[in-house]
Write a protein that holds these residues in place. Structure first.
Motif, PDB file in Angstrom:
ATOM      1  N   SER A  82      -6.552  -3.035   5.393  1.00 12.71           N
ATOM      2  CA  SER A  82      -6.749  -2.091   4.168  1.00 12.71           C
ATOM      3  C   SER A  82      -7.944  -1.975   3.508  1.00 12.71           C
ATOM      4  N   ILE A  83      -8.556  -3.319   3.485  1.00 11.97           N
ATOM      5  CA  ILE A  83      -9.612  -3.611   2.640  1.00 11.97           C
ATOM      6  C   ILE A  83     -10.750  -2.801   3.703  1.00 11.97           C
ATOM      7  N   TYR A  84     -10.865  -2.914   5.054  1.00 13.63           N
ATOM      8  CA  TYR A  84     -11.863  -2.791   5.920  1.00 13.63           C
ATOM      9  C   TYR A  84     -11.635  -1.348   6.483  1.00 13.63           C
ATOM     10  N   THR A  85     -10.632  -0.885   6.715  1.00 16.92           N
ATOM     11  CA  THR A  85     -10.518   0.607   7.094  1.00 16.92           C
ATOM     12  C   THR A  85     -10.222   1.765   6.058  1.00 16.92           C
ATOM     13  N   GLY A  86     -10.035   1.152   4.851  1.00 22.81           N
ATOM     14  CA  GLY A  86     -10.188   2.183   3.620  1.00 22.81           C
ATOM     15  C   GLY A  86      -8.741   3.355   3.896  1.00 22.81           C
ATOM     16  N   THR A  87      -7.560   2.717   4.468  1.00 28.82           N
ATOM     17  CA  THR A  87      -6.182   3.050   4.331  1.00 28.82           C
ATOM     18  C   THR A  87      -5.460   2.283   4.212  1.00 28.82           C
ATOM     19  N   THR A  88      -3.944   2.957   4.469  1.00 27.70           N
ATOM     20  CA  THR A  88      -2.741   1.824   4.347  1.00 27.70           C
ATOM     21  C   THR A  88      -2.108   1.723   5.711  1.00 27.70           C
ATOM     22  N   PRO A  89      -1.175   0.514   5.643  1.00 25.21           N
ATOM     23  CA  PRO A  89      -0.391   0.655   6.770  1.00 25.21           C
ATOM     24  C   PRO A  89       0.247   1.751   7.646  1.00 25.21           C
ATOM     25  N   SER A  90       0.479   2.726   6.743  1.00 22.83           N
ATOM     26  CA  SER A  90       1.114   4.026   7.169  1.00 22.83           C
ATOM     27  C   SER A  90       0.189   4.608   8.385  1.00 22.83           C
ATOM     28  N   ASN A  91      -1.114   4.202   8.142  1.00 23.73           N
ATOM     29  CA  ASN A  91      -2.168   4.756   9.010  1.00 23.73           C
ATOM     30  C   ASN A  91      -2.626   3.859  10.100  1.00 23.73           C
ATOM     31  N   HIS A  92      -3.157   2.446   9.339  1.00 19.83           N
ATOM     32  CA  HIS A  92      -3.673   1.650  10.330  1.00 19.83           C
ATOM     33  C   HIS A  92      -2.650   0.765  11.214  1.00 19.83           C
ATOM     34  N   GLY A  93      -1.474   0.851  10.793  1.00 26.04           N
ATOM     35  CA  GLY A  93      -0.314   0.464  11.726  1.00 26.04           C
ATOM     36  C   GLY A  93      -0.079  -1.205  11.435  1.00 26.04           C
ATOM     37  N   ILE A  94      -0.918  -2.150  10.913  1.00 31.34           N
ATOM     38  CA  ILE A  94      -0.575  -3.395  10.387  1.00 31.34           C
ATOM     39  C   ILE A  94       0.371  -3.567   9.214  1.00 31.34           C
ATOM     40  N   VAL A  95       1.719  -3.387   9.607  1.00 31.40           N
ATOM     41  CA  VAL A  95       2.792  -3.539   8.575  1.00 31.40           C
ATOM     42  C   VAL A  95       3.110  -4.661   7.889  1.00 31.40           C
ATOM     43  N   ILE A 516     -12.714   0.223  -1.378  1.00 35.21           N
ATOM     44  CA  ILE A 516     -13.751  -0.775  -1.034  1.00 35.21           C
ATOM     45  C   ILE A 516     -14.614  -0.111   0.149  1.00 35.21           C
ATOM     46  N   THR A 517     -13.906   0.582   1.257  1.00 32.55           N
ATOM     47  CA  THR A 517     -14.337   1.075   2.461  1.00 32.55           C
ATOM     48  C   THR A 517     -15.121   2.250   2.015  1.00 32.55           C
ATOM     49  N   ALA A 518     -14.497   3.111   1.357  1.00 30.91           N
ATOM     50  CA  ALA A 518     -15.224   4.415   0.981  1.00 30.91           C
ATOM     51  C   ALA A 518     -16.347   4.061   0.038  1.00 30.91           C
ATOM     52  N   THR A 519     -16.551   3.177  -0.653  1.00 30.19           N
ATOM     53  CA  THR A 519     -17.878   2.888  -1.246  1.00 30.19           C
ATOM     54  C   THR A 519     -18.697   2.280  -0.422  1.00 30.19           C
ATOM     55  N   LEU A 520     -18.165   1.351   0.672  1.00 28.61           N
ATOM     56  CA  LEU A 520     -19.212   0.827   1.702  1.00 28.61           C
ATOM     57  C   LEU A 520     -20.112   1.852   2.390  1.00 28.61           C
ATOM     58  N   VAL A 521     -19.121   3.090   2.777  1.00 24.23           N
ATOM     59  CA  VAL A 521     -19.838   3.935   3.375  1.00 24.23           C
ATOM     60  C   VAL A 521     -21.009   4.386   2.909  1.00 24.23           C
ATOM     61  N   HIS A 522     -21.314   4.593   1.629  1.00 31.35           N
ATOM     62  CA  HIS A 522     -22.520   5.112   1.042  1.00 31.35           C
ATOM     63  C   HIS A 522     -23.549   4.083   0.855  1.00 31.35           C
TER      64      HIS A 522
END
Length: 544
Positions: A82-95, A516-522
């Motif tokens: 979640s830290i590095y994808t900027g999303t939750t397990p419902s999306n990235h699949g690592i539940v 965090i990831t949404a911030t690293l984008v910029h």
């Protein structure tokens, strides 16, 4: 798979080195995750920190003081993803770290991959990759955008090296419990780089593990010096009491390789390796930003045994502070002051030992699952004439394949919800139908954000605050602690940024870990990764 991706990136790199550039990005970004770090450790241990470790981040960087996880379960695998994808397990699949996986009919580890082989050892500890990770990481996005950038991931734990560095990692390395070396898998490369071989040849684990773990500072410096022999701590290495010093020099070589990972020296070992990676991979020397991910696993390995209010964890952080200082000083020297960005956070925090809570008249306790599951199975047979419970893992209830999709399935799910709701240790129970429905209820939203219809159970329950699930009621089950809940003791974590163009400030705006990831984008000047849902932490971009 990986080889084709690399060839494509190399081809793109021939163009990128001449036509792609970043406007104002740092030479290197270093992402640090401290496994199982509570937010308040920054303040509890602050008086004994040196000026160049945690204090450098707190006093000279931007400290986001109100960041929480926005889903459950709060485990290591989901946290790093979640830290590095900027999303939750419902999306990235690592539940979870492990879950019951119906296509295989068994439990799987979040980074296991039976199609790859270990590189650097004959053991099976390297049969790992990001196979189960469904989303791109910020490090993947960096490689897609700027192929000349290099991404390296290091940790003691396999999942903590693999998930942050993503699918396009130039090298992810983790600890081999069979040899004490750093290894990787054929997903990444066919053989270890020479610099990794040279590092492994130093046999540092043998050196470090034979040095007793004693207190770093004078006893007067420790808040918990009087609680050294605590009844709430587990025992390790054949000790009869949980007290200093911890001397594993007489353990068998095989036991030493495991016991080593609970010692602060394992943090030193990882820092040694990270510093070698910086130099040998020429990080900061490429045309575009490089990225180094470091995850310190030992605070979690020790934290499970000793708990957050222990002398061992106090000393652990005093020593980790020194490792951070050594790392930052190396960055100053090799990359240059003001030329890099560091961020530090945690993959989760931890609940105080529930027995400690109970003994101090605070809410807490245990759910002993073995007897509960036996009673569930008996009641299911009495009601339906058959046992439809497959297993319960991570508070997920998995039903048998036989009942799934049948006309009876809704009745069976309703039955299990009713029965589990009777358990006094349980706060809420949700069915898969409820988790796939929009809601404004906070707890349900958090569970839904950690739910995946293929990998999660047909029902998920959450426990009351201060409670942990245990298999059965034994003396050992009342010692040590864990994490995974939706409550603040697990979800509130530190987030600090330091380095190029970052102001010293404390920020109290509420943020979530996916930001965090949404911030690293910029910072990196890249597109948002494919499933990122976070928002930028705008205060970080204030100008002087």
């Amino acid at each position: 798979m990986k080889v084709l991706s690399v060839l494509l990136l190399l081809c793109l790199g021939l163009i990128s080195n001449q036509s792609f550039s970043q406007k104002n990005a740092p030479k290197v970004v270093v992402g640090i995750v401290v496994d199982q770090m509570c937010y308040d450790y920054l303040y509890r241990f602050y008086p004994q920190f040196g000026k160049d470790g945690f204090k450098r981040l707190m006093d000279k960087g931007t400290h986001f003081r109100n960041v929480t996880y926005n889903y459950v379960p709060t485990f290591t695998g989901p946290g790093h993803a979640s830290i590095y994808t900027g999303t939750t397990p419902s999306n990235h699949g690592i539940v979870a770290n492990e879950w019951f996986y119906r296509p295989f009919g068994r439990e799987v580890n979040c980074v296991e991959d039976t199609t790859v082989s270990t590189v650097g050892s004959a053991s099976s500890y390297g049969k790992c990759s990001p196979y189960f990770l469904r989303s791109n990481t910020i490090t993947d996005q960096l490689k897609l955008t700027y192929p000349s950038s290099k991404v390296i991931g290091v940790s003691i734990k396999d999942r903590s090296a693999i998930l942050p560095a993503g699918h396009l990692s130039d090298g992810s390395y983790w600890y081999d419990y069979a040899t004490g070396n750093f290894i990787t898998s054929t997903f990444y490369k066919k053989q270890l780089p020479q610099w990794v071989n040279r590092f492994n040849e130093l046999l540092l684990v043998s050196k470090y593990v034979n040095q007793p773990w004693n207190l770093l500072k004078d006893s007067a410096c420790y808040t918990y010096i009087q609680q050294d022999n605590s009844p709430y701590e587990g025992l390790v290495g054949g000790k009869t009491s949980p007290v200093f010093p911890y001397d594993f020099s007489k353990a068998t070589p095989a036991d030493q390789l495991s016991l080593f990972t609970i010692m602060p020296a394992a943090n030193t070992f990882l820092t040694d390796f990270a510093i070698q990676a910086l130099s040998n991979e020429q990080l900061g020397k490429h045309a575009t930003t490089d990225f180094l991910t470091i995850s310190y696993s030992t605070p979690d390995i020790a934290g499970h045994t000793f708990g957050p209010y222990s002398l061992e964890m106090e000393d652990m952080y005093f020593r980790l502070d020194q490792e951070l200082a050594r790392l930052f000083q190396t960055l100053d020297k090799q990359i240059g002051k003001g030329e890099y960005v560091v961020f530090l956070t945690a993959d989760h925090a931890v609940v105080p030992v529930p027995q400690f809570l109970k003994d101090h008249q605070l809410p807490g306790g245990y759910l002993f699952l073995k007897d509960k599951i036996d009673a569930l199975r008996t009641a299911c047979v009495a009601t339906f004439g058959k046992d439809y419970l497959n297993t319960i893992e991570n508070d997920n209830v998995y039903l048998t394949n036989e009942i799934l999709g049948s006309e009876l399935e809704p009745q069976v799910i309703s039955f299990f919800k009713t029965e589990i709701s009777k358990w006094t240790e349980v706060k809420r129970v949700y069915t898969k139908g409820e988790l796939e429905t929009q809601t404004t209820e906070n707890w349900q939203q958090m569970v839904a954000s950690g739910y995946d219809k293929e990998r999660s159970g047909e029902l998920i329950f959450i426990l009351q605050p201060g409670y942990l699930p245990k298999s059965s009621d034994t003396p050992g089950s009342h010692k040590g602690t864990s994490h995974g809940s939706a409550f603040n003791y697990d979800t509130h974590v530190p987030v600090l940024f330091y380095g190029k163009d970052i102001l010293p400030q404390d920020v109290f705006t509420p943020y979530e870990i996916v930001d965090i990831t949404a911030t690293l984008v910029h910072i990196l000047e890249v597109q948002r990764p494919n499933t990122t849902i976070g928002k930028p932490m705008l205060e970080l971009f204030k100008t002087r």
